[in-house]
Design an enzyme around this catalytic site. Structure first.
Site, PDB file in Angstrom:
ATOM      1  N   GLY B 322       0.831  -1.206   0.000  1.00 51.60           N
ATOM      2  CA  GLY B 322       0.000   0.000   0.000  1.00 51.60           C
ATOM      3  C   GLY B 322       0.863   1.253   0.000  1.00 51.60           C
ATOM      4  O   GLY B 322       0.568   2.233  -0.679  1.00 51.60           O
ATOM      5  N   TRP B 325       2.355   1.673  -3.415  1.00 47.69           N
ATOM      6  CA  TRP B 325       1.326   2.136  -4.362  1.00 47.69           C
ATOM      7  C   TRP B 325       1.288   3.676  -4.374  1.00 47.69           C
ATOM      8  O   TRP B 325       1.085   4.290  -5.413  1.00 47.69           O
ATOM      9  CB  TRP B 325      -0.042   1.577  -3.944  1.00 47.69           C
ATOM     10  CG  TRP B 325      -1.173   2.119  -4.770  1.00 47.69           C
ATOM     11  CD1 TRP B 325      -1.612   1.635  -5.971  1.00 47.69           C
ATOM     12  CD2 TRP B 325      -2.001   3.254  -4.466  1.00 47.69           C
ATOM     13  NE1 TRP B 325      -2.658   2.393  -6.428  1.00 47.69           N
ATOM     14  CE2 TRP B 325      -2.913   3.387  -5.530  1.00 47.69           C
ATOM     15  CE3 TRP B 325      -2.054   4.156  -3.408  1.00 47.69           C
ATOM     16  CZ2 TRP B 325      -3.877   4.394  -5.559  1.00 47.69           C
ATOM     17  CZ3 TRP B 325      -3.011   5.163  -3.436  1.00 47.69           C
ATOM     18  CH2 TRP B 325      -3.905   5.273  -4.495  1.00 47.69           C
ATOM     19  N   HIS B 326       1.512   4.281  -3.206  1.00 49.42           N
ATOM     20  CA  HIS B 326       1.437   5.737  -3.137  1.00 49.42           C
ATOM     21  C   HIS B 326       2.572   6.418  -3.881  1.00 49.42           C
ATOM     22  O   HIS B 326       2.406   7.523  -4.392  1.00 49.42           O
ATOM     23  CB  HIS B 326       1.438   6.206  -1.675  1.00 49.42           C
ATOM     24  CG  HIS B 326       0.109   6.056  -1.017  1.00 49.42           C
ATOM     25  ND1 HIS B 326      -0.290   4.877  -0.438  1.00 49.42           N
ATOM     26  CD2 HIS B 326      -0.912   6.922  -0.847  1.00 49.42           C
ATOM     27  CE1 HIS B 326      -1.506   5.036   0.067  1.00 49.42           C
ATOM     28  NE2 HIS B 326      -1.913   6.264  -0.175  1.00 49.42           N
ATOM     29  N   GLY B 327       3.722   5.803  -3.913  1.00 51.17           N
ATOM     30  CA  GLY B 327       4.830   6.468  -4.599  1.00 51.17           C
ATOM     31  C   GLY B 327       6.044   5.576  -4.687  1.00 51.17           C
ATOM     32  O   GLY B 327       6.247   4.682  -3.860  1.00 51.17           O
ATOM     33  N   PHE B 507      -0.269  10.423  -7.271  1.00 45.81           N
ATOM     34  CA  PHE B 507      -0.273   8.960  -7.137  1.00 45.81           C
ATOM     35  C   PHE B 507      -1.075   8.321  -8.255  1.00 45.81           C
ATOM     36  O   PHE B 507      -1.048   7.175  -8.460  1.00 45.81           O
ATOM     37  CB  PHE B 507      -0.818   8.551  -5.765  1.00 45.81           C
ATOM     38  CG  PHE B 507      -0.127   9.276  -4.637  1.00 45.81           C
ATOM     39  CD1 PHE B 507       1.256   9.442  -4.670  1.00 45.81           C
ATOM     40  CD2 PHE B 507      -0.831   9.816  -3.585  1.00 45.81           C
ATOM     41  CE1 PHE B 507       1.906  10.124  -3.644  1.00 45.81           C
ATOM     42  CE2 PHE B 507      -0.194  10.487  -2.559  1.00 45.81           C
ATOM     43  CZ  PHE B 507       1.170  10.645  -2.594  1.00 45.81           C
TER      44      PHE B 507
END
Lengths: 328, 507
Positions: B322, B325-327, B507
């Site tokens: 997770g 996924w953001h960066g 994102f």
């Protein structure tokens, strides 16, 4: 209450507020504040000086990084061309800067644009620009689209009306402000002596901490204004060059730099030098992270001279302009 | 195109709304469907027409594979190889655009010859990729039907959610995009949508941007100029409020915009800072991402069905992914891992205390501890590098000293005491803004997130009990006027300053 009635009240309320804002804007149009009056007088003095310089000449158009960091007199001496520094304030945005700068440009001239990085994603008018336009920018206002005018109507501060009234009620203050502005513009567009600030000032602690971001938004008002200006310049046989803005040394975002270079390449504009050539250590800055001090200005100007001397497009323009000048 | 820009508010949105109602009236729901797809593409292309290519490719490939998967399932054939192909395509696309340079930079750091590709990140790629992975997974299980291309394209591109979510699920969205549903006239939803939109916009332009101005200078320069104790706490708290008001404001606007077209998007935030534990926090923060991670990662990994150790490991893995996924950066990975650790501790604590509820400590201590844990984790999320994060953490612990501004010192007058304590007297990061103002903003932020009802409750979007019924939206003239006034204040604020991007656009 039905949904339709709610929507009606909402729309009426919103329109009434917009109408009030428009009335406020209308009442403020042409009423200068102290800052606005200074900027208007300053621009007027620049146009007066710049217009007396015969073409072909090189005009520097950008914000205060150029005003503080490029010595027009020295540049002209070393390159054997006439140079005028039309640097204003970065907060005015490239649309206003090029609109005013264009007033002294003639066919055969060249423009050098070291726009600040914020110009490449400049969108909404900043307070300084709004104040200037309401003080004296009637012609700029008429050049705007209807939607842009709406933005200006919404952007004006209601309390500005009081500032303006207080300033206009003191004629001596108006005279002193005009004199101050006139004294700040010399024959090369800069303060006589060519330095800005007048003496060396250490970069303020907080100022070194300001973010330096390199971001180009192709849909922004800033990039659109630059593209419009380049197209206008080309149509009027004015050669356009771009270069990098003066800043304190920072690592920078390589993709941001290449986006700016690509943007100018697509417009057919030669970019002079590298971003690093416009970066200076903190000891060479004067109070702001984008204002070189006296020593910084000398360093930056010398680097720019070197970069211009080896640039083929600039050499072509200089050769052509020297030929033109000798014919006169 | 930003929701908080004049171009969107005064040109794009009115044009799309008028076009939608006209096309529906004169061309039927199918025309309205096509109109919305075209408008969504225009909205997306405003960020650069070249960005359209990966989006169109992603929609085309996922649609074809999804359709083939649905057919294979219906005819009883194996779907796994085709599903693997589809997911591999999605991950490859995401990997190339989002993670290739990160991977190359790490290779370079390990001594290999690797040069960054300088790939521009297409807006919203993480969101539309996850949305479609879920679609493929469900198609392979026979839980997604075969839809026509326009409807599928609208499901993926519908502009309110396209760039920064919420992450939608085909089961809740596809029926709403059906021509019959689009044909329904829902004028009664417009007032509620306008109110929610104004609240979301106010969160962004009046609150998030104010907190951003406090946090930005500290975080952007932390590695070069390590912040002192006061600056580090001011920036950390400010960013904690900024990201909440920014992202939840965006989500409110997305929900409101969809509602204007009669579409209900899933709720994404429900007062996360009121949470009394990290478990509850993740049930109320970016709820659609949590749902995706739970359904398509945590459960397939075994969830809590394979013993305690495996469950904790799964939590760590899911939260770390997770974070990624953001960066594409170690700061995001560590942020995710830290939240995984928090969850692990929370579950272990719950077992230890033998309580069924997520939190076993009383309301306020639980709320404060959760808030502080979340705030400390945001340091990693916001920092430009691990060095910057380290500098901010050191500042939070007082290891970079405590700087007192000369003005504050003069006001306090305890010169001798400060000298004895060895405190530095110098202008800090906040020299342009008095400390009391920053403290007042942080106090206001805490008051809003802890004491006021959330925007879902205020707008009546989600039914919930409320302590302050006056703040709940009603169809009354006073609310219509307040709605108009709030929108006008926001629009005026937008026009008197720089328009700022939403954090989750990255994102």
């Amino acid at each position: 209450m039905t949904a339709a009635r709610y929507l009606l009240v909402f729309c009426l309320g919103f329109c009434l507020l917009i109408a009030l804002a428009a009335a406020d804007a209308w009442a403020q149009f042409g009423t200068p504040t102290r800052n606005g009056y200074y900027v208007c007088a300053y621009i007027g003095a620049k146009i007066a000086h710049g217009s007396t310089i015969p073409s072909p000449k090189l005009v520097i158009v950008a914000g205060s990084n150029a005003l503080a960091g490029i010595d027009a007199e020295r540049l002209g001496d070393k390159l054997s061309v006439r140079v005028f520094n039309f640097g204003l304030s970065a907060s005015m945005g490239p649309g206003f800067q090029t609109f005013e700068g264009a007033k002294i440009l003639r066919p055969g001239d060249a423009v050098l644009m070291p726009f600040e990085y914020l110009a490449y994603d400049y969108n909404t008018p900043r307070d300084a620009l709004v104040d200037t336009v309401y003080s004296c920018g009637t012609d700029y206002w008429h050049s705007l689209s209807w939607t842009e005018r709406i933005f200006f109507v919404l952007a004006v501060r209601p309390e500005r009306i009081v500032d303006s009234y207080l300033f206009r009620s003191h004629p001596q203050a108006m005279q002193a402000t005009a004199a101050l502005a006139a004294a700040d513009v010399g024959p090369y567009g800069q303060r006589p002596g060519g330095n800005f600030p007048p003496h060396e000032v250490a970069v303020e602690a907080g100022m070194t901490n300001q973010p330096l971001e390199v971001h180009l938004d192709p849909a922004s008002a800033g990039t659109a204004a630059i593209a419009r200006f380049v197209s206008w310049a080309h149509a009027h046989r004015i050669v356009v060059f771009a270069t990098w803005p003066n800043t304190i040394e920072f690592p920078g975002d390589r993709s941001g730099f290449s986006k700016i270079a690509a943007f100018y390449r697509n417009l057919g504009v030669d970019v002079i030098g590298t971003p690093q050539q416009a970066m200076l250590p903190s000891a060479l800055m004067g109070g702001r992270f984008y204002h070189p001090n006296r020593k910084g200005m000398a360093v930056r100007t010398a680097r720019l001279i070197e970069a211009l001397q080896v640039d083929p497009a600039f050499r072509r323009w200089r050769a052509a302009s020297n030929g033109e000048a000798s014919r006169h | 195109m930003l929701f908080n820009s004049d171009v969107f508010l005064f040109e794009f949105l009115p044009a799309v709304l008028i076009g939608f109602f006209l096309s529906r009236r004169f061309g039927g729901p199918r025309a309205a469907q096509i109109w919305l797809v075209l408008a969504s593409f225009v909205f997306y292309a405003a960020g650069g027409p070249r960005l359209l290519l990966p989006l169109v490719a992603s929609i085309g490939v996922n649609y074809l594979i999804g359709r083939a998967l649905a057919r294979r399932f219906a005819s009883g054939r194996k779907t796994t190889p085709l599903l693997a192909l589809g997911i591999s395509f999605d991950l490859a696309l995401l990997g190339y655009f989002k993670y290739a340079d990160f991977f190359l930079a790490n290779l370079h750091g390990l001594g290999f010859t690797a040069t960054a590709l300088g790939i521009a990140l297409p807006l919203g790629i993480s969101f539309y990729t996850f949305t479609q992975i879920a679609f493929l997974a469900d198609a392979a299980r026979g839980e997604a039907e075969e839809y026509d291309l326009t409807r599928y394209a609208l499901f993926v591109t519908f502009f309110p959610h396209l760039i920064a979510g919420p992450i939608i699920h085909h089961k809740e969205m596809m029926p709403q995009f059906a021509p019959a549903r689009l044909a329904e006239k829902k004028l009664e939803l417009l007032p509620q949508a306008l109110m929610l939109f104004a609240i979301g916009l106010a969160k962004k332009v009046l609150l998030a941007d104010t907190f951003a101005a406090i946090a930005r200078p500290v975080f952007d320069s932390a590695a070069a100029a390590p912040p002192d104790f006061v600056s580090a706490w001011g920036a950390t708290l400010s960013y904690t409020f900024q990201i909440y008001f920014d992202f939840s404001g965006y989500s409110d606007m997305a929900l409101a915009l969809a509602l204007m077209f009669g579409i209900r998007l899933p709720v994404n935030f429900l007062s996360p800072y009121k949470s009394t534990s990290i478990i509850v926090f993740w049930r109320t923060w970016h709820m659609t991402l949590s749902r995706f991670l739970r359904d398509y990662l945590y459960f397939p990994l075994g969830g809590n069905r394979k013993g305690k150790v495996r469950r904790y490991l799964n939590l760590l893995v899911v939260m770390t992914i997770g974070g990624l996924w953001h960066g594409a950066g170690w700061t995001f990975i560590l942020w995710g891992a830290l939240h995984g650790f928090y969850l692990l501790v929370n579950h272990a604590w719950r077992r230890l205390a033998r309580t069924g509820s997520a939190s076993s400590i009383s309301l306020w201590p639980g709320r404060i501890v959760t808030f502080l844990c979340v705030a400390l984790a945001w340091v990693l999320f916001r920092s430009e590098s691990l060095d910057a994060a380290r500098a901010v953490y050191a500042g939070l612990l007082g290891l970079n000293g405590i700087v007192i501004s000369p003005e504050l010192l003069a006001a306090l007058g305890y010169h001798h005491a400060f000298a004895v304590l060895g405190l530095k007297v110098a202008p800090g990061y906040f020299e342009n803004q008095p400390l009391w103002q920053i403290a007042a903003w942080c106090a206001a932020g805490l008051f809003i997130v802890w004491s006021l009802p959330n925007s879902m409750e205020m707008s009546g979007f989600a039914p919930a009990p409320m302590r302050l019924p006056l703040l709940r939206f009603r169809l009354l003239p006073g609310y219509a006027i307040a709605n108009a006034l709030l929108l006008f204040v926001c629009v005026s604020t937008i026009n008197s300053g720089a328009v700022s991007e939403f954090i989750y656009y990255r994102f």
